[in-house]
Design an enzyme around this catalytic site. Structure first.
Site, short mmCIF file in Angstrom:
data_model
loop_
_atom_site.label_atom_id
_atom_site.label_comp_id
_atom_site.label_asym_id
_atom_site.label_seq_id
_atom_site.Cartn_x
_atom_site.Cartn_y
_atom_site.Cartn_z
N ASP A 13 44.68 48.74 42.71
CA ASP A 13 44.19 48.00 43.89
C ASP A 13 44.41 48.76 45.19
O ASP A 13 44.60 48.16 46.25
CB ASP A 13 44.85 46.61 43.99
N LYS A 16 40.37 52.19 45.67
CA LYS A 16 39.70 53.38 45.11
C LYS A 16 38.18 53.20 45.08
O LYS A 16 37.46 54.16 45.22
CB LYS A 16 40.19 53.65 43.67
N GLY A 40 38.98 46.18 38.86
CA GLY A 40 38.06 45.45 39.72
C GLY A 40 37.88 46.24 41.00
O GLY A 40 38.83 46.40 41.75
N HIS A 41 36.70 46.81 41.19
CA HIS A 41 36.43 47.60 42.39
C HIS A 41 35.45 46.85 43.27
O HIS A 41 34.39 46.45 42.82
CB HIS A 41 35.85 48.96 42.01
N GLN A 224 43.07 51.44 37.91
CA GLN A 224 44.53 51.16 37.93
C GLN A 224 45.25 52.19 38.81
O GLN A 224 44.64 52.72 39.72
CB GLN A 224 45.11 51.15 36.51
P1 IMP Z 1 46.41 45.18 31.23
O1 IMP Z 1 45.81 46.47 31.70
O2 IMP Z 1 45.46 44.02 31.32
O3 IMP Z 1 47.04 45.31 29.87
O4 IMP Z 1 47.62 44.79 32.23
C1 IMP Z 1 48.84 45.53 32.28
C2 IMP Z 1 49.37 45.56 33.71
O5 IMP Z 1 48.51 46.35 34.53
C3 IMP Z 1 49.46 44.20 34.38
O6 IMP Z 1 50.57 44.20 35.27
C4 IMP Z 1 48.18 44.11 35.19
O7 IMP Z 1 48.29 43.25 36.30
C5 IMP Z 1 48.04 45.57 35.64
N1 IMP Z 1 46.66 45.97 35.91
C6 IMP Z 1 45.72 46.29 35.00
N2 IMP Z 1 44.58 46.64 35.62
C7 IMP Z 1 44.80 46.57 36.94
C8 IMP Z 1 44.02 46.86 38.11
O8 IMP Z 1 42.86 47.27 38.04
N3 IMP Z 1 44.63 46.66 39.30
C9 IMP Z 1 45.93 46.25 39.40
N4 IMP Z 1 46.70 45.98 38.35
C10 IMP Z 1 46.15 46.14 37.12
#
Ligand code: IMP
Length: 430
Positions: A13, A16, A40-41, A224
């Protein structure tokens, strides 16, 4: 003409999407290399707000071909929904403009159900995943029982593989006291989406190497952030892929000699969504002020899940670490405008861990959980900076702040964003 890798320097977040949108203007190909629709962009173009989860932001530039690389995990149903949504907003997403790797693994309803079951089983130790099935899909990949996009070419065998995967998941779900899936109905729904995806599937490694050889410029769009990396993040509170620069090469299938630039994106303060350590987290009024109310789409609430993000002061220990892991050549600082109006701002320059002063990121979760930030205090500024476009027009205190951030992580400052619109960027010469 070589490749640029764009990486998040914090916990995701970082903004990017908007930086990718800017860099895409000078690219021929924009490629995602890790993760799936957990990302989520948000990109704002005129009066339109695009929320992209799988499709790279490059899709908004007509000259760009977008690639979903082999390192990704793709939910075909959600990808087709996203294509329909973007096309509904007037953007063409044909198989000439979007290419999906035949080696990318697929997220199925089995993975989504298993993600929820695993989080439930973790109880108070839940990671706070996005519940998109990311972890279980990567587990099937490394467990060598996953399904890849290329298998869609043989629809009958693909249907059988899906059905088997759901039956296997049901054994686990029932054992964990969770309701089983209906394998027949879930397979039928997935197959309908897969038929539509088929024309988009190709060997993207071969495609990217051809484009690079022919002088094309490739932007590798990270999702991420560094602290969510499966190897380099604060395990186990991480995602299951490699969103750092090394992950771009693995997740796209070309060699390091093509990369000439690694752009690190850092938000002017820290945010994290989900559980895990965050040494500079602010509780109460200051944290609430950084988060915003949620009325604006740029407030600190998840694009994918809507969850309020945890907010805190900027952590230069984290940024320095991210620069080290990915070898940043350029730094972009986003959301500087959110810091207008504070009397003073703090930047963590080290931690106290068990009575010891450290300036590098601890390697164990235990130490990271115990880390107390050591702050450097900077003077704030009162001016609204959202209309600034030249570095010289920023208040001195704002310039001092971003220059200090760049100095602390030893990466040249390339740009600063001062608002969500496409043109709200201040470029620094280097
Ligand atoms: P997962 O990728 O859904 O398995 O989540 C694992 C961790 O990564 C959690 O803490 C999510 O909130 C975090 N996370 C996954 N994708 C994003 C992103 O695009 N932005 C921020 N946090 C993310």
């Amino acid at each position: 003409m070589p490749a640029t890798v764009l990486v998040g320097a914090q916990w995701g977040d970082e903004g990017k999407g908007r930086v990718a949108d800017w860099l895409a203007a000078e690219s021929n190909v924009v490629a995602r290399f890790a993760g799936g629709d957990n990302a989520g962009h948000t990109v704002v173009v005129g009066d339109k707000i695009f929320k992209l989860h799988l499709i790279p932001s490059g899709i908004l530039h007509p000259q760009v071909t977008c690639v979903l690389g082999n390192g990704m995990v793709i939910n075909v149903i959600n990808l087709m929904k996203e294509i329909d949504q973007i096309e509904g907003m007037g953007v063409s997403v044909t198989p000439e403009r979007l290419i999906v790797s035949s080696r990318a693994h697929l997220i199925t309803p089995a993975h989504i159900a298993l993600d929820a079951a695993a989080e439930k089983a973790r109880g108070s130790g839940a990671i706070g995943t996005t519940l998109r099935g990311i972890g279980p899909a990567y587990m099937d990949k490394t467990g060598r029982r996953g399904i890849r996009a290329g298998q869609i070419a043989d629809m009958e065998a693909f249907g059988d593989a899906l059905f088997e995967m759901m039956e296997r998941a049901n054994v686990q779900l029932v054992a964990q006291g969770q309701p089983p899936l209906d394998p027949k109905a879930a397979t039928a729904e997935y197959l309908a989406a897969a038929v539509r995806l088929q024309p988009y599937i190709r060997d993207t490694s071969a495609y990217l190497n051809e484009r690079l050889k022919a002088g094309g410029r490739v932007l590798c769009e990270g999702a991420q952030g560094t602290l969510l990396d499966i190897d380099h993040g604060d395990y186990p509170y991480v995602t299951s892929s490699s969103p750092t620069a090394g992950g771009a090469l693995i997740g796209l299938g070309f060699g390091p000699r093509h990369v000439d630039r690694v752009v690190g994106v850092a938000k002017a303060f820290s945010t994290r969504v989900g559980a895990g350590p965050m040494p500079t987290e602010l509780q109460g009024a200051l944290g609430d002020r950084l988060r915003g109310t949620g009325e604006n789409f740029w407030d600190e609430f998840g694009t994918t899940t809507g969850r309020p993000r945890r907010c805190g002061w900027l952590d230069a220990v984290v940024l320095r670490y991210a620069a080290q892991v990915s070898g940043f050549t350029d730094l972009v600082v986003t959301k500087l405008d959110v810091l207008s109006g504070f009397d003073e701002l703090k930047i963590a320059v080290g931690y106290e861990v068990n009575g010891k002063h450290v300036t590098t990121l601890p390697t164990t979760l235990r130490e990271l959980e115990q880390a107390q930030p050591v702050y450097e205090i900077m003077t704030g500024w009162k001016e609204d900076i959202t209309a600034v476009r030249q570095p010289g027009d920023l208040p001195t205190a704002a310039l001092d702040y971003v220059r200090r951030v760049s100095e602390l992580c030893e990466v040249p400052l390339r740009s600063v964003s001062v608002g969500p619109e496409r043109d709200q960027l201040v470029h620094f010469g280097n």
